[in-house]
Scaffold this motif. Structure first.
Motif, PDB file in Angstrom:
ATOM      1  N   ILE A  55       0.882  -1.184   0.000  1.00  0.00           N
ATOM      2  CA  ILE A  55       0.000   0.000   0.000  1.00  0.00           C
ATOM      3  C   ILE A  55       0.910   1.222   0.000  1.00  0.00           C
ATOM      4  CG2 ILE A  55      -1.674   1.352   1.328  1.00  0.00           C
ATOM      5  CD1 ILE A  55      -2.703  -1.272   2.520  1.00  0.00           C
ATOM      6  N   ASP A  56       0.663   2.135  -0.931  1.00  0.00           N
ATOM      7  CA  ASP A  56       1.514   3.329  -1.017  1.00  0.00           C
ATOM      8  C   ASP A  56       1.023   4.360  -0.003  1.00  0.00           C
ATOM      9  OD1 ASP A  56       3.129   5.386  -1.624  1.00  0.00           O
ATOM     10  OD2 ASP A  56       2.431   5.669  -3.681  1.00  0.00           O
ATOM     11  N   GLY A  57       1.466   4.195   1.222  1.00  0.00           N
ATOM     12  CA  GLY A  57       1.010   5.070   2.310  1.00  0.00           C
ATOM     13  C   GLY A  57       1.578   6.469   2.261  1.00  0.00           C
ATOM     14  N   ILE A  58       2.487   6.733   1.305  1.00  0.00           N
ATOM     15  CA  ILE A  58       2.989   8.109   1.198  1.00  0.00           C
ATOM     16  C   ILE A  58       2.681   8.714  -0.181  1.00  0.00           C
ATOM     17  CG2 ILE A  58       4.720   7.929   3.005  1.00  0.00           C
ATOM     18  CD1 ILE A  58       6.838   7.454   0.856  1.00  0.00           C
ATOM     19  N   GLY A  59       1.816   8.026  -0.930  1.00  0.00           N
ATOM     20  CA  GLY A  59       1.379   8.598  -2.214  1.00  0.00           C
ATOM     21  C   GLY A  59       2.551   9.073  -3.068  1.00  0.00           C
ATOM     22  N   GLY A  60       3.540   8.172  -3.276  1.00  0.00           N
ATOM     23  CA  GLY A  60       4.756   8.567  -4.012  1.00  0.00           C
ATOM     24  C   GLY A  60       5.604   9.419  -3.082  1.00  0.00           C
ATOM     25  N   LEU A  61       5.282  10.663  -2.969  1.00  0.00           N
ATOM     26  CA  LEU A  61       5.875  11.578  -1.985  1.00  0.00           C
ATOM     27  C   LEU A  61       4.826  12.677  -1.759  1.00  0.00           C
ATOM     28  CD1 LEU A  61       8.537  11.859  -0.339  1.00  0.00           C
ATOM     29  CD2 LEU A  61       9.388  13.324  -2.153  1.00  0.00           C
ATOM     30  N   TRP A  62       3.764  12.332  -1.142  1.00  0.00           N
ATOM     31  CA  TRP A  62       2.579  13.163  -0.921  1.00  0.00           C
ATOM     32  C   TRP A  62       2.030  13.727  -2.228  1.00  0.00           C
ATOM     33  CZ3 TRP A  62       3.122  15.032   4.550  1.00  0.00           C
ATOM     34  CH2 TRP A  62       4.447  15.151   4.999  1.00  0.00           C
ATOM     35  N   CYS A  63       2.129  12.976  -3.291  1.00  0.00           N
ATOM     36  CA  CYS A  63       1.730  13.619  -4.549  1.00  0.00           C
ATOM     37  C   CYS A  63       0.788  12.820  -5.451  1.00  0.00           C
ATOM     38  CB  CYS A  63       2.968  14.046  -5.349  1.00  0.00           C
ATOM     39  SG  CYS A  63       4.079  12.717  -5.786  1.00  0.00           S
ATOM     40  N   VAL A  64       0.752  11.498  -5.337  1.00  0.00           N
ATOM     41  CA  VAL A  64      -0.044  10.735  -6.303  1.00  0.00           C
ATOM     42  C   VAL A  64      -1.515  10.721  -5.847  1.00  0.00           C
ATOM     43  CG1 VAL A  64      -0.212   8.593  -7.633  1.00  0.00           C
ATOM     44  CG2 VAL A  64       2.008   9.357  -6.807  1.00  0.00           C
ATOM     45  N   ASN A  65      -2.089  11.908  -5.797  1.00  0.00           N
ATOM     46  CA  ASN A  65      -3.428  12.062  -5.213  1.00  0.00           C
ATOM     47  C   ASN A  65      -4.495  11.241  -5.935  1.00  0.00           C
ATOM     48  OD1 ASN A  65      -1.927  13.867  -3.790  1.00  0.00           O
ATOM     49  ND2 ASN A  65      -3.368  15.566  -3.933  1.00  0.00           N
ATOM     50  N   ALA A  66      -4.467  11.238  -7.262  1.00  0.00           N
ATOM     51  CA  ALA A  66      -5.522  10.552  -8.026  1.00  0.00           C
ATOM     52  C   ALA A  66      -5.286   9.044  -8.110  1.00  0.00           C
ATOM     53  CB  ALA A  66      -5.605  11.135  -9.439  1.00  0.00           C
ATOM     54  N   GLY A  67      -4.181   8.575  -7.535  1.00  0.00           N
ATOM     55  CA  GLY A  67      -3.860   7.148  -7.610  1.00  0.00           C
ATOM     56  C   GLY A  67      -2.934   6.876  -8.785  1.00  0.00           C
ATOM     57  N   HIS A  68      -2.277   5.708  -8.736  1.00  0.00           N
ATOM     58  CA  HIS A  68      -1.272   5.376  -9.746  1.00  0.00           C
ATOM     59  C   HIS A  68      -1.891   4.889 -11.049  1.00  0.00           C
ATOM     60  CE1 HIS A  68       2.297   5.681  -7.155  1.00  0.00           C
ATOM     61  NE2 HIS A  68       1.566   5.161  -6.183  1.00  0.00           N
ATOM     62  N   ARG A  69      -1.194   5.182 -12.113  1.00  0.00           N
ATOM     63  CA  ARG A  69      -1.478   4.654 -13.469  1.00  0.00           C
ATOM     64  C   ARG A  69      -2.905   4.898 -13.924  1.00  0.00           C
ATOM     65  NH1 ARG A  69      -0.006  -0.151 -16.243  1.00  0.00           N
ATOM     66  NH2 ARG A  69      -0.723  -1.496 -14.572  1.00  0.00           N
ATOM     67  N   ARG A  70      -3.402   6.107 -13.706  1.00  0.00           N
ATOM     68  CA  ARG A  70      -4.751   6.428 -14.175  1.00  0.00           C
ATOM     69  C   ARG A  70      -4.683   6.640 -15.687  1.00  0.00           C
ATOM     70  NH1 ARG A  70      -8.584   7.508 -10.023  1.00  0.00           N
ATOM     71  NH2 ARG A  70      -9.971   7.311 -11.802  1.00  0.00           N
ATOM     72  N   ARG A  71      -5.432   5.836 -16.385  1.00  0.00           N
ATOM     73  CA  ARG A  71      -5.422   5.853 -17.849  1.00  0.00           C
ATOM     74  C   ARG A  71      -5.709   7.250 -18.405  1.00  0.00           C
ATOM     75  NH1 ARG A  71      -2.739   4.366 -21.392  1.00  0.00           N
ATOM     76  NH2 ARG A  71      -2.290   2.611 -20.058  1.00  0.00           N
ATOM     77  N   GLU A  72      -6.662   7.967 -17.758  1.00  0.00           N
ATOM     78  CA  GLU A  72      -7.073   9.284 -18.276  1.00  0.00           C
ATOM     79  C   GLU A  72      -5.885  10.251 -18.327  1.00  0.00           C
ATOM     80  OE1 GLU A  72      -8.337   7.584 -15.772  1.00  0.00           O
ATOM     81  OE2 GLU A  72     -10.513   7.654 -15.706  1.00  0.00           O
TER      82      GLU A  72
END
Ligand code: PMP
Length: 454
Positions: A55-72
């Motif tokens: 689980i990415d508990g630090i969102g990359g580095l407090w940044c991957v707010n929308a989640g990883h690998r969003r196709r859009e």
């Protein structure tokens, strides 16, 4: 063209001997070579080179707010690169993506913050804010009005100027811009407000700030810069009313208020921007980065008021500031797609429920012996560990307590960020209830394991 990268642990670590890691103990890395090699990601998770899903508990580095690998977002970046790979926003050039994102940010930012200058990191956004304000005062014929008020505990970046605005612990043994920055008190009631109610602590902070302004002279002070919630300084939520009171003080003394929303914007606290909606302060400048593209592309923005813009765009002299990649098409496209996705999926609104759930589950850990304080808001949380709960006695640096808990958590499938005696959680904003439960469970077990080993 396939890059044909070696993604095995050994392959990456061999190449990695040439990489200088950021904010790391380089000597320790050299000695034991320990690294976590992240090779893939999906949604709220990342995968390491050993095949573990974490689980990415630090969102990359407090940044991957929308989640990883969003196709859009990926598609928008690709489409942009296929149409216009690069053009600058220097001189009289512009392009649809940068112009479009500036207009969108003007729509979302509070009050009359309608003019946007782009950079490529939070540090640069903050440097830009100061450079722009210094130039603004030069143009107003107030060349002495240049000093900057920051705070103990602040983190504003690691360029020469941004690190000077950052709390001094982050530059021990390093040089920085001298003679410009004044650090006000850290607004941390639990540690710094012993014997005072929250309201008394607030009064003391404001009185201290007022005293410092009068000692320096408001005619010498350009601005006050503050994160709505301090992040890398240990997740410090100021006493209720603090930002509104500091905003009023700044207005009284004609000092500009810069809100560093590098972390707090784009949904992390349940709103696109937190300054006005959460903390009831109208900044003159908002700086942001990270969640602006959810980390898919490096991009930052310095969003300024119409009033500042009118002065710097007045007659005489050009705007001698900018970076080659200011408003890079692919980065701006990522920002636009990220915001469109957040609006479509109502991510900030969802965080008002899921983030509160996350906050509540973490607050439940406050009963544990080793936990001194659980603090933060929504998806921006910190847990401070103490040797003695009643006396709030900190652990020694050598105890490496945050690191030990983080290691215990990673073993169980969660990445969290240690910061001395504090553990920081700033996950993606797409965590559902089950993931939140799992995260809280792992934290509870990991803290118990370290506690029992003491
Ligand atoms: N401001 C804040 C509040 C931050 O948390 C950070 C980075 N963690 C920065 C500025 C600097 O951003 P960057 O690392 O992109 O330069």
């Amino acid at each position: 063209m396939s890059l044909d990268l070696d993604t095995s642990t050994d392959g990456v670590l061999t190449a990695d001997t040439h990489l200088v890691q950021s904010f790391a103990d380089l000597n320790a890395l050299k000695q034991d070579g320990a690294r976590t090699v992240i090779v893939g990601a999906e949604g709220a998770y990342v995968t390491d080179s050993e095949g573990n899903q974490l689980i990415d508990g630090i969102g990359g580095l407090w940044c991957v707010n929308a989640g990883h690998r969003r196709r859009e977002i990926i598609d928008a970046i690709t489409e942009q690169l296929e149409t216009l790979d690069f053009y600058s926003t220097f001189y009289n050039f512009t392009h649809p993506a940068a112009a479009g994102l500036a207009a969108k940010l003007a729509e979302l930012a509070p009050g009359h913050l309608n003019k946007v200058h782009f950079g490529n990191s939070g540090s640069v956004a903050n440097d830009s804010a100061i450079r722009i304000l210094h130039h603004y005062y030069n143009r107003l014929g107030q060349p002495k009005k240049k000093q900057v008020l920051s705070r103990q505990g602040a983190y504003h970046g690691s360029t020469y100027l941004a690190i000077a605005m950052t709390t001094p612990e982050y530059s021990e043994g390093w040089d920085k811009a001298e003679g410009l920055i004044h650090h006000l008190k850290k607004p941390h009631h639990w540690r710094e407000g012993e014997g005072m109610s929250e309201a008394e602590f607030l009064d003391a902070l404001i009185a201290d700030a007022k005293g410092r302004i009068e000692a320096i002279g408001a005619e010498n002070i350009a601005c006050f810069i503050a994160e709505p919630i301090m992040g890398a300084g240990g997740i410090i939520v100021p006493p209720k009313g603090y930002h509104a009171a500091m905003g009023a003080l700044c207005r009284d003394y004609e000092i500009k208020y810069i809100s560093d929303e590098v972390v707090t914007a784009f949904g992390r606290l349940g709103h696109f921007f937190a300054s006005k909606d959460v903390f009831d302060v109208q900044p003159d400048i908002i700086t942001t980065a990270k969640g602006l593209t959810s980390g898919y592309q490096p991009l930052s923005a310095t969003i300024m008021s119409d009033e500042i813009y009118e002065v710097i765009s007045g007659e005489s002299g050009s705007f001698l500031h900018g970076m080659t990649y200011s408003g890079h098409p692919a980065a701006a496209a990522a920002g636009l797609a990220n915001i469109a996705l957040m609006e479509r999926d109502q991510i900030p609104q969802t965080v008002r429920t899921t983030g509160k759930l996350f906050e509540g589950k973490l607050r439940d850990l406050a009963d544990m012996d080793m936990v001194g304080e659980v603090r933060g808001s929504h998806f921006m949380m910190g847990i401070e560990f103490v040797r003695d709960k009643a006396a709030k006695t900190p652990f020694e640096v050598e105890d490496m307590i945050g690191l030990k808990v983080a290691q215990a958590a990673q073993k169980r499938g969660l990445i969290a960020r240690p910061l001395g005696n504090i553990l920081i959680l700033s996950p993606t904003l797409v965590m559902d209830e089950a993931m939140i439960d799992t995260t809280a469970g792992i934290l509870c077990e990991s803290i118990a394991e370290v506690q029992n080993s003491l």
